[in-house]
Design a protein around this motif. Structure first.
Motif, short mmCIF file in Angstrom:
data_model
loop_
_atom_site.label_atom_id
_atom_site.label_comp_id
_atom_site.label_asym_id
_atom_site.label_seq_id
_atom_site.Cartn_x
_atom_site.Cartn_y
_atom_site.Cartn_z
N LEU A 1 68.21 57.02 65.45
CA LEU A 1 67.47 57.58 66.79
C LEU A 1 66.13 58.30 66.51
N ASN A 2 66.03 58.82 65.33
CA ASN A 2 64.47 59.67 65.17
C ASN A 2 63.58 58.86 64.50
N ARG A 3 63.94 57.70 64.02
CA ARG A 3 62.89 56.91 63.11
C ARG A 3 61.90 56.38 64.05
N GLN A 4 60.37 56.78 63.41
CA GLN A 4 59.33 56.68 64.09
C GLN A 4 58.56 55.12 63.90
N GLU A 5 59.27 54.43 62.91
CA GLU A 5 58.55 53.29 62.60
C GLU A 5 59.80 52.14 62.52
N ALA A 6 59.37 50.91 62.99
CA ALA A 6 60.60 49.99 62.89
C ALA A 6 60.70 49.68 61.47
N ASP A 7 61.93 49.26 60.77
CA ASP A 7 62.48 48.78 59.58
C ASP A 7 62.78 47.56 59.55
N SER A 8 61.57 46.74 59.16
CA SER A 8 61.78 45.45 59.21
C SER A 8 62.54 44.90 58.33
N ARG A 9 62.86 45.62 57.26
CA ARG A 9 63.77 45.09 56.03
C ARG A 9 65.18 45.19 56.71
N LYS A 10 65.65 45.77 57.70
CA LYS A 10 66.92 45.94 58.10
C LYS A 10 67.04 45.12 59.76
N VAL A 11 66.21 44.81 60.36
CA VAL A 11 66.16 44.28 61.73
C VAL A 11 65.74 42.83 61.75
N GLY A 12 66.39 41.99 62.27
CA GLY A 12 66.31 40.71 62.35
C GLY A 12 64.74 40.13 62.66
N MET A 13 64.08 40.67 63.80
CA MET A 13 62.86 40.32 64.15
C MET A 13 61.71 41.42 64.04
N GLY A 14 62.28 42.54 63.09
CA GLY A 14 61.30 43.34 62.76
C GLY A 14 61.18 44.30 63.88
N ILE A 15 61.70 44.42 64.80
CA ILE A 15 61.53 45.35 65.84
C ILE A 15 62.51 46.66 66.20
N GLY A 16 63.52 45.93 66.43
CA GLY A 16 64.89 46.87 66.78
C GLY A 16 64.93 47.87 67.45
N MET A 17 65.59 49.12 67.03
CA MET A 17 65.73 50.17 67.82
C MET A 17 64.84 51.00 68.38
N ASN A 18 63.78 51.06 67.13
CA ASN A 18 62.41 51.82 67.51
C ASN A 18 61.75 51.19 68.73
N TYR A 19 61.74 49.91 68.76
CA TYR A 19 61.02 49.09 69.83
C TYR A 19 61.89 49.52 71.17
N VAL A 20 63.22 49.60 71.35
CA VAL A 20 63.66 50.06 72.45
C VAL A 20 63.42 51.44 72.94
N LYS A 21 63.40 52.23 71.88
CA LYS A 21 63.14 53.71 72.26
C LYS A 21 61.77 53.64 72.94
N ARG A 22 60.62 53.08 72.42
CA ARG A 22 59.19 53.26 72.86
C ARG A 22 59.26 52.50 74.21
N VAL A 23 59.90 51.34 74.37
CA VAL A 23 59.90 50.83 75.80
C VAL A 23 60.54 51.74 76.82
N ILE A 24 61.45 52.02 76.65
CA ILE A 24 62.25 53.05 77.68
C ILE A 24 61.34 54.44 77.95
#
Length: 242
Positions: free
Chosen positions: A186-209
């Motif tokens: 929940l607090n990660r500031q950068e997307a972790d492309s090693r763990k997320v299939g398309m390299g965006i993930g939860m970090n992207y959702v947080k930024r969008v909302i």
């Protein structure tokens, strides 16, 4: 209001002018920060050149058809549909119906890719399907379930409900997460492309909302190690919905 004392009146005028300048500065800072966040979201979406990639995949699709490679054809077709949806209309809102269809294409890809079986159930109340929602919201939340310990006989349950707010939950029976892991996600500031299939993930959702809804959006995670994880997303209904 004047005091009729020249020195005081001059000080009051200067104070009012200073107050107006401070509020203008606050407004400028707020606007610049919003523009910065909008650009960050666009940068994430533009990481892949969508037209080049989709045209290349279309060629692979026809090569697979001509050579009778049905599984490859199915995979490429789903990937192309997913990319066309996610990247083809940058910045435009989607609907919950379209989000769910894109999620189904993503799940086809993942079920071909992984060497274990998992079941996905998607339920959305009929009256929410045409509600506008930011594009590419559901997939990263489902990715979170896949990348945190789902295995054989696993299930992911997606539930979307309407009303005064849009209530989304994604539940799985995977390995679960510790409190520390939840805080990191929940607090990660950068997307972790090693763990997320398309390299965006939860970090992207947080930024969008955050960009779209500000403090009106709520994202939370409940989990127990060995029992599974549930991600909750609560959003206000966007203007023009209904």
């Amino acid at each position: 209001m004047k005091t009729k004392i020249p020195e005081f009146d001059e000080s009051l005028i200067q104070f009012r002018q200073m107050k107006e300048q401070i509020w203008k500065l606050f407004a400028e800072v707020e606007q610049k920060e919003k523009r910065r966040m909008d650009l960050e979201v666009e940068k994430l979406l533009y990481q892949i050149n969508p037209h080049f990639l989709m045209n290349t995949l279309d060629t692979v699709h026809w090569l697979a058809v001509m050579n009778g490679q049905n599984e490859i054809d199915r995979l490429v077709l789903s990937l192309n549909k997913l990319l066309h949806y996610n990247l083809g209309k940058l910045g435009q809102a989607s609907t919950i119906r379209e989000e769910i269809e894109a999620l189904r294409q993503y799940l086809i890809l993942q079920q071909i890719r992984y060497d274990f079986e998992f079941d996905v159930q998607i339920h959305a109340e009929g009256d929410v399907l045409e509600i506008p929602i930011p594009r590419f919201i559901l997939q990263p939340l489902v990715e979170n379930a896949l990348y945190h310990g789902l295995s054989d006989d696993g299930f992911i349950q997606v539930d979307v409900r309407g009303g005064d707010r849009i209530e989304i939950s994604i539940r799985d029976n995977g390995a679960g997460m510790t409190e520390e892991a939840i805080r990191n996600v929940l607090n990660r500031q950068e997307a972790d492309s090693r763990k997320v299939g398309m390299g965006i993930g939860m970090n992207y959702v947080k930024r969008v909302i955050e960009t779209q809804y500000g403090p009106q959006a709520q994202l939370s995670i409940q989990s127990e190690v060995g029992q599974g994880t549930t991600v909750f997303l609560s959003l206000p209904v966007m203007e023009g919905a209904g």
